[in-house]
Design a protein around this motif. Structure first.
Motif, short mmCIF file in Angstrom:
data_model
loop_
_atom_site.label_atom_id
_atom_site.label_comp_id
_atom_site.label_asym_id
_atom_site.label_seq_id
_atom_site.Cartn_x
_atom_site.Cartn_y
_atom_site.Cartn_z
N ASN A 150 -3.07 -4.91 5.16
CA ASN A 150 -2.54 -5.85 4.19
C ASN A 150 -1.71 -6.92 4.87
OD1 ASN A 150 0.51 -4.80 3.98
ND2 ASN A 150 -0.87 -3.03 4.07
N VAL A 182 -6.12 -7.55 -5.94
CA VAL A 182 -5.07 -6.68 -5.40
C VAL A 182 -4.02 -7.53 -4.67
CG1 VAL A 182 -4.54 -4.70 -3.92
CG2 VAL A 182 -6.72 -4.79 -5.15
N TRP A 183 -4.43 -8.06 -3.48
CA TRP A 183 -3.51 -8.83 -2.64
C TRP A 183 -4.34 -9.63 -1.66
CZ3 TRP A 183 0.99 -6.36 0.68
CH2 TRP A 183 1.98 -7.33 0.90
N TYR A 223 -6.48 -1.35 -8.83
CA TYR A 223 -7.82 -0.84 -9.13
C TYR A 223 -7.88 -0.29 -10.56
CZ TYR A 223 -9.52 -1.10 -4.26
OH TYR A 223 -9.94 -1.52 -3.03
N ARG A 277 -14.46 -4.95 0.05
CA ARG A 277 -13.02 -4.84 0.29
C ARG A 277 -12.56 -3.40 0.55
NH1 ARG A 277 -10.45 -9.20 2.19
NH2 ARG A 277 -11.52 -10.99 1.26
N GLN A 278 -13.01 -2.48 -0.25
CA GLN A 278 -12.42 -1.14 -0.26
C GLN A 278 -12.71 -0.36 1.03
OE1 GLN A 278 -12.22 2.76 -3.23
NE2 GLN A 278 -13.70 1.13 -3.64
N TYR A 324 -6.51 -8.54 1.84
CA TYR A 324 -6.43 -7.13 2.24
C TYR A 324 -7.81 -6.62 2.67
CZ TYR A 324 -8.67 -4.82 -1.80
OH TYR A 324 -9.58 -4.36 -2.73
N LEU A 375 -6.98 -0.55 3.72
CA LEU A 375 -5.55 -0.38 3.50
C LEU A 375 -4.72 -1.32 4.36
CD1 LEU A 375 -5.23 3.49 3.12
CD2 LEU A 375 -5.03 1.75 1.34
N ARG A 404 0.09 0.38 -4.48
CA ARG A 404 -0.18 -0.92 -5.12
C ARG A 404 -1.67 -1.10 -5.35
NH1 ARG A 404 1.94 -6.95 -3.18
NH2 ARG A 404 0.68 -8.13 -4.66
N ARG A 405 -2.49 -0.74 -4.36
CA ARG A 405 -3.92 -0.91 -4.51
C ARG A 405 -4.47 -0.03 -5.63
NH1 ARG A 405 -8.73 0.34 -0.14
NH2 ARG A 405 -8.65 2.35 -1.21
N ASP A 433 -10.41 -9.96 -2.98
CA ASP A 433 -9.07 -9.58 -2.55
C ASP A 433 -7.97 -9.85 -3.56
OD1 ASP A 433 -9.60 -12.28 -2.14
OD2 ASP A 433 -8.44 -12.44 -0.29
N HIS A 435 -3.23 8.48 0.26
CA HIS A 435 -3.99 7.42 -0.40
C HIS A 435 -5.05 8.01 -1.32
CE1 HIS A 435 -6.81 4.30 -1.20
NE2 HIS A 435 -7.72 4.86 -0.43
#
Length: 506
Positions: free
Chosen positions: A241, A232-233, A258, A298-299, A236, A239, A253-254, A229, A7
């Motif tokens: 999801n 991205v999705w 980003y 989020r991150q 989430y 990581l 995907r993230r 969120d 990641h």
């Protein structure tokens, strides 16, 4: 450990692409027959001596240019006619960064309005307008906005926002939506599948930037932004999801999402170049009147409580003991330390913390043990630590600015348990353009949550906030985003004197 390393490597690769210098010949003399500045211009992250300017060169219909590196000129002036140019130069728009341009300026005069424009490929951009922050201030006006779904509403709330002439537009997440809602009535269509890679996220951001009202708000005012969120999705967390995908799969995907976000936002490149992960938490202070800390919820957050470690969905928690664990964090260790240090050094009368999700407790039944997992209720220890920082003597008037829940709220803030003093006020903005919550989603709000001073779960819009040395006033401005010619209603007005614990709502 291998998944975590993968990641980190994926994010480093994505961010390096944004910072890369061209290694190929530049398309210097090429002229295109479409408008390469069709996505407009923007500015953000104002400081007393500068700001960041943004644009992105695109092809026909907002498509990604099929070209090499391109030289882009810029000018900054004291006047809209550019008779008094104070700064000019060139930057390179690189294909690895979607031909986006971020010009980070310093050395300008404080508390001054500036005009700017870009040149490239034989074309001139629209003229943007922005301003530096003051060194001293006796007033501050900001517009708080969140949650704008392309299909579910027009972005005409920005017309009212522009007329209000704010000093700063603060956007606390869900700038784009990655998903469609088939059961909701639509005013227009995405015209594409949900994005899952860099090409898809770039196209979604570019589509949003074609909206004339959103584009005009970016052209005329500096912005301060963070993600939630849907950039991205949905739902989430770090990581974790919705489908429980392995970290090495979701990380790709993230990282793509980003990168597309940074390519389209007026964010200082010094925040994300040469860093191990892209950083969004930062401070923008308004003279000696107000500090404004923008957070990233989020991150770095812990995985959702009472769920599989890689599964993240916003669900009702019923007596979930996992949410009480002391190691649970919404912000992560480094960001918690950073905001704690900022609050410990606070000298201004108003302390603003802007972030993506509902902060105050929100009990869904009379027991107080049922709540949603995706809000700060799933991270009680992290919330209490932040409230402890807000309770320091250096912080005199703390205000948390939030979004996400598609509804308006005003909440008094205190640590969990009885007997703790109120240490701040939370103002939650509704969606600018999205569906309202279904009836009964939050239960009997007032009976179950005596700290909630106001709520409206039926209307969309934004919040206009005015601060001076002695007073905070906020208007909850509602709009029917599905109407092409909407009218605004003021649902309520908040008033809070400096030093007061509880606001009044008219």
């Amino acid at each position: 450990m291998q998944n975590i390393y993968w990641h980190r490597r994926a994010v480093l690769t994505a961010m390096a692409a944004l910072a890369a210098q061209p290694t190929m010949a530049m398309d210097v003399h090429v002229v295109v027959h479409n408008d390469p500045f069709a996505l407009g211009v923007a500015s953000g992250d104002p400081a007393p001596d500068g700001f960041v300017l943004w644009t992105r060169l695109v092809g026909k219909g907002g498509s990604t240019l099929d070209r090499g590196a391109i030289s882009v000129g810029f000018e900054v002036a004291h006047d809209s006619q550019f008779r008094r140019i104070v700064r000019k130069g060139e930057q390179v728009a690189h294909p690895a960064a979607g031909h986006s341009v971020h010009v980070e300026l310093a050395g300008l005069d404080p508390d001054r309005r500036y005009w700017y424009r870009f040149y490239a490929l034989g074309a001139v951009s629209p003229t943007g307008r922005t301003a530096t922050a003051p060194l001293r201030a006796d007033r501050f006006r900001l517009a708080l906005t969140s949650c704008q779904h392309w299909e579910l509403g027009w972005f005409s709330a920005y017309r009212d926002m522009i007329a209000a002439d704010p000093d700063l537009i603060v956007q606390v997440g869900d700038y784009i939506y990655e998903q469609s809602y088939p059961d909701q009535p639509k005013v227009r269509a995405f015209g594409a599948d949900d994005p899952r890679d860099l090409k898809g996220y770039r196209a979604r951001h570019a589509l949003y930037r074609t909206d004339p009202d959103l584009q005009e708000a970016h052209r005329l005012f500096p912005w301060l932004v963070t993600w939630d969120d849907h950039e991205v999705w949905n739902d989430y967390a770090g990581l974790a999801n919705r489908e429980g995908l392995a970290p090495h799969i979701f990380a790709a995907r993230r990282a793509a999402a980003y990168q597309a976000y940074f390519e389209h936002m007026p964010i200082r490149p010094s925040l994300w170049r040469s860093l191990s992960t892209p950083r969004l938490y930062r401070g923008v202070d308004w003279g000696d009147l107000a500090s404004l800390s923008m957070l990233d919820t989020r991150q770095y957050r812990s995985s959702p409580p009472c769920a599989d470690p890689m599964l993240a969905r916003n669900v009702r928690l019923d007596r979930c003991a996992d949410r009480l664990r002391p190691d649970r964090s919404m912000l992560g260790t480094a960001q918690e330390f950073w905001v704690g240090q900022r609050l410990a050094r606070e000298t201004r009368p108003w302390t603003l913390l802007a972030q993506g999700v509902f902060f105050a407790p929100l009990a869904l039944d009379a027991s107080g043990d049922v709540m949603f997992s995706d809000q700060w209720d799933g991270y009680i220890a992290g919330r209490d630590r932040l409230l402890e920082h807000m309770a320091q003597p250096s912080v005199r008037n703390a205000v948390v600015l939030s979004g996400d829940v598609h509804s308006f709220w005003v909440n008094s803030l205190a640590r969990a348990g009885s007997g703790h003093p109120i240490v701040g006020t939370e103002i939650v903005t509704s969606a600018l353009a999205a569906q309202s919550p279904p009836p009964g989603r939050f239960g009997n709000v007032q009976d179950n949550n005596p700290h909630i001073r106001f709520s409206n779960v039926d209307r969309t819009g934004y919040v206009l906030i005015n601060l001076d040395l002695e007073h905070m006033a906020a208007q909850f401005r509602a709009i029917d985003a599905r109407s092409p010619q909407p009218k605004f209603d003021i649902l309520a007005e908040l008033h809070q004197d400096a030093g007061a614990d509880i606001p009044t709502i008219d």
